[in-house]
Design a protein around this motif. Sequence first.
Motif, PDB file in Angstrom:
ATOM      1  N   VAL A 186       0.680  -1.222   0.027  1.00  0.00           N
ATOM      2  CA  VAL A 186      -0.067   0.034   0.051  1.00  0.00           C
ATOM      3  C   VAL A 186       1.052   1.283   0.030  1.00  0.00           C
ATOM      4  N   THR A 187       0.815   2.241  -0.996  1.00  0.00           N
ATOM      5  CA  THR A 187       1.388   3.521  -0.942  1.00  0.00           C
ATOM      6  C   THR A 187       0.169   4.473  -0.896  1.00  0.00           C
ATOM      7  N   ALA A 188       0.498   5.466  -0.255  1.00  0.00           N
ATOM      8  CA  ALA A 188      -0.162   6.600  -0.021  1.00  0.00           C
ATOM      9  C   ALA A 188       0.832   7.845  -0.626  1.00  0.00           C
ATOM     10  N   PHE A 189      -0.067   8.771  -1.601  1.00  0.00           N
ATOM     11  CA  PHE A 189       0.783   9.893  -2.008  1.00  0.00           C
ATOM     12  C   PHE A 189      -0.152  10.838  -2.120  1.00  0.00           C
ATOM     13  N   THR A 190       0.636  12.251  -2.232  1.00  0.00           N
ATOM     14  CA  THR A 190      -0.331  13.400  -2.378  1.00  0.00           C
ATOM     15  C   THR A 190      -0.474  13.975  -3.577  1.00  0.00           C
ATOM     16  N   GLN A 191      -1.300  15.019  -4.016  1.00  0.00           N
ATOM     17  CA  GLN A 191      -1.440  15.391  -5.234  1.00  0.00           C
ATOM     18  C   GLN A 191      -1.949  16.964  -4.781  1.00  0.00           C
ATOM     19  N   SER A 192      -1.631  18.074  -5.166  1.00  0.00           N
ATOM     20  CA  SER A 192      -2.091  19.305  -4.859  1.00  0.00           C
ATOM     21  C   SER A 192      -2.154  20.300  -6.158  1.00  0.00           C
ATOM     22  N   ASP A 193      -2.843  21.266  -5.985  1.00  0.00           N
ATOM     23  CA  ASP A 193      -3.011  22.223  -7.297  1.00  0.00           C
ATOM     24  C   ASP A 193      -1.646  22.700  -7.588  1.00  0.00           C
ATOM     25  N   PHE A 194      -1.104  23.317  -6.631  1.00  0.00           N
ATOM     26  CA  PHE A 194       0.297  23.865  -6.827  1.00  0.00           C
ATOM     27  C   PHE A 194       0.891  24.415  -5.693  1.00  0.00           C
ATOM     28  N   GLY A 195       2.072  24.539  -5.364  1.00  0.00           N
ATOM     29  CA  GLY A 195       2.819  25.258  -4.195  1.00  0.00           C
ATOM     30  C   GLY A 195       2.184  26.837  -4.011  1.00  0.00           C
ATOM     31  N   ARG A 196       2.713  27.565  -3.044  1.00  0.00           N
ATOM     32  CA  ARG A 196       2.144  28.927  -2.597  1.00  0.00           C
ATOM     33  C   ARG A 196       3.543  29.898  -2.860  1.00  0.00           C
ATOM     34  N   THR A 197       3.377  30.878  -3.211  1.00  0.00           N
ATOM     35  CA  THR A 197       4.322  31.994  -3.410  1.00  0.00           C
ATOM     36  C   THR A 197       5.052  32.233  -2.307  1.00  0.00           C
ATOM     37  N   LEU A 198       6.512  32.604  -2.699  1.00  0.00           N
ATOM     38  CA  LEU A 198       7.145  32.916  -1.546  1.00  0.00           C
ATOM     39  C   LEU A 198       7.076  34.224  -0.848  1.00  0.00           C
ATOM     40  N   LEU A 241       4.298  14.361  -1.123  1.00  0.00           N
ATOM     41  CA  LEU A 241       4.769  13.249   0.059  1.00  0.00           C
ATOM     42  C   LEU A 241       4.366  11.994  -0.298  1.00  0.00           C
ATOM     43  N   VAL A 242       5.165  10.768  -0.338  1.00  0.00           N
ATOM     44  CA  VAL A 242       4.788   9.390  -0.740  1.00  0.00           C
ATOM     45  C   VAL A 242       5.228   8.568   0.725  1.00  0.00           C
ATOM     46  N   VAL A 243       4.182   7.526   1.074  1.00  0.00           N
ATOM     47  CA  VAL A 243       4.419   6.894   2.324  1.00  0.00           C
ATOM     48  C   VAL A 243       3.903   5.541   1.835  1.00  0.00           C
ATOM     49  N   GLY A 244       4.675   4.836   2.313  1.00  0.00           N
ATOM     50  CA  GLY A 244       4.404   3.166   2.152  1.00  0.00           C
ATOM     51  C   GLY A 244       5.738   2.405   2.529  1.00  0.00           C
ATOM     52  N   GLY A 245       5.537   1.323   2.830  1.00  0.00           N
ATOM     53  CA  GLY A 245       6.666   0.111   2.831  1.00  0.00           C
ATOM     54  C   GLY A 245       7.376  -0.106   1.807  1.00  0.00           C
ATOM     55  N   ALA A 246       6.699   0.312   0.721  1.00  0.00           N
ATOM     56  CA  ALA A 246       7.553  -0.091  -0.630  1.00  0.00           C
ATOM     57  C   ALA A 246       8.209   1.122  -1.062  1.00  0.00           C
ATOM     58  N   VAL A 247       8.221   2.225  -0.479  1.00  0.00           N
ATOM     59  CA  VAL A 247       8.848   3.592  -0.639  1.00  0.00           C
ATOM     60  C   VAL A 247      10.385   3.651  -0.416  1.00  0.00           C
ATOM     61  N   ASN A 248      11.284   3.981  -1.064  1.00  0.00           N
ATOM     62  CA  ASN A 248      12.634   4.306  -0.870  1.00  0.00           C
ATOM     63  C   ASN A 248      12.629   5.590  -0.025  1.00  0.00           C
ATOM     64  N   GLY A 249      12.489   5.336   1.304  1.00  0.00           N
ATOM     65  CA  GLY A 249      12.235   6.629   2.173  1.00  0.00           C
ATOM     66  C   GLY A 249      13.521   7.175   2.671  1.00  0.00           C
ATOM     67  N   ARG A 250      13.218   8.203   3.737  1.00  0.00           N
ATOM     68  CA  ARG A 250      14.127   8.989   4.245  1.00  0.00           C
ATOM     69  C   ARG A 250      15.009   9.616   3.085  1.00  0.00           C
ATOM     70  N   ASP A 251      14.526  10.193   2.253  1.00  0.00           N
ATOM     71  CA  ASP A 251      15.393  10.939   1.074  1.00  0.00           C
ATOM     72  C   ASP A 251      14.346  11.935   0.390  1.00  0.00           C
ATOM     73  N   LEU A 252      15.017  12.720  -0.230  1.00  0.00           N
ATOM     74  CA  LEU A 252      14.278  13.865  -1.016  1.00  0.00           C
ATOM     75  C   LEU A 252      14.653  13.589  -2.708  1.00  0.00           C
ATOM     76  N   TYR A 253      13.634  13.419  -3.489  1.00  0.00           N
ATOM     77  CA  TYR A 253      13.950  13.303  -4.829  1.00  0.00           C
ATOM     78  C   TYR A 253      13.612  14.450  -5.581  1.00  0.00           C
ATOM     79  N   GLY A 254      14.233  14.571  -6.785  1.00  0.00           N
ATOM     80  CA  GLY A 254      14.279  15.772  -7.691  1.00  0.00           C
ATOM     81  C   GLY A 254      15.135  16.718  -7.109  1.00  0.00           C
ATOM     82  N   SER A 255      15.090  17.961  -7.711  1.00  0.00           N
ATOM     83  CA  SER A 255      15.902  19.053  -7.444  1.00  0.00           C
ATOM     84  C   SER A 255      15.029  20.405  -6.704  1.00  0.00           C
ATOM     85  N   TYR A 256      15.720  20.307  -5.338  1.00  0.00           N
ATOM     86  CA  TYR A 256      14.893  21.508  -4.537  1.00  0.00           C
ATOM     87  C   TYR A 256      15.597  22.946  -5.116  1.00  0.00           C
TER      88      TYR A 256
END
Length: 362
Positions: free
Chosen positions: A260-272, A288-303
């Motif tokens: 089971v994997t839970a994940f979020t979707q949203s319209d967009f971020g907010r302005t700074l 956010l992605v949550v579950g036992g099959a998640v390669n967790g404790r990490d950030l993916y993509g380019s901040y």
Amino acid sequence: GPDFGLHPTMGGVQNLFEAGNAAFVTNVGPLVEPTTRDQYFNGSVTLPPQLFSHNDQQDQWTSLRGSVPSKTGWAGRMADLIRDGVAGQQMATNASLFGSNLFQSADETVAYVMGPNGPVPFTGFSTTPGDILNEQRLAFLRVVDAAYDSVYERGFAEVQRRAIDAADTVSTAIDNARDANSLNTVFPASQLGVQLETVAYLIAARDALQMQRQIFFVAVGGFDSHDDQNQNQPGLLGDVSDAIAAFHDATVELNVSDSVTAFTQSDFGRTLTSNGDGTDHAWGGNQLVVGGAVNGRDLYGSYPLLQIGGPEDVGGGRMIPSTSADQYAATLARWFGIPDTDLDIVAPNLGNFSQRDLGFMI
């Protein structure tokens, strides 16, 4: 690199992250193709239409439509792709606890829509023998099951019969699951907590419903924080954190956390930048992605560099996404069982990006 943190109300998600069961995908959002600030301003790149509009960007996230209108969502397209392999399920692959939605709309399959506590019962009916309400129910069924000459009448009657049968089957399965698998996990009494608790019991009823692959849609609003952001946002973030943490705990209790994997979707971020008492509509955000099959404790993509007027800012602190929603969806779809050859059906703009799998799923 830099240190990152969570809002103090999000202790549940922090614990999941530290345990390796949660990951963040950073600066992700709708894109048709990779986009730079210069390309944005000189018009040399194809952009999703109606950026910064709630309805349009919700549709972008849920359909991945890009610049081409779409009547189907990416969960609906996944359900269509696997429909032959899950024909024995007693409930649709897609199930919503928050109304009809574009995310689960499909060409071939139909999503099952229920309330936050499960199927909404038909009012005025009873199954108690001798009860007048039971007589009303039987009379209604005789109307539904009658022979009709018109294809429209038959179609309408079939929809009504299917709704009755599905409500009875799913409600019974949930009730039996609550009796046989009463969870020790305590969910928040919030709108999101109630929905996720019902999903947990639907998962507990998977054998009774012969469920093999499911996509559940739940939702919560209130994040359009133009006003009172400092007052309202802590409670909103805390609720999301507590509800998702409880849901993961329930999947552990049911011994299905790896499935089971839970994940979020949203319209967009907010302005700074601030509009005085809150923020405005932006573009890229963190998911956010949550579950036992998640390669967790990490950030993916380019901040992004959080700098007004910086290389990713298109005005007021609106960050151009560095990772596309198509890449995010394709990574989840691959884990769900969609073969690589079909990922472009799920995520139509995926071919415009070099990385087809972001790596956050095992």
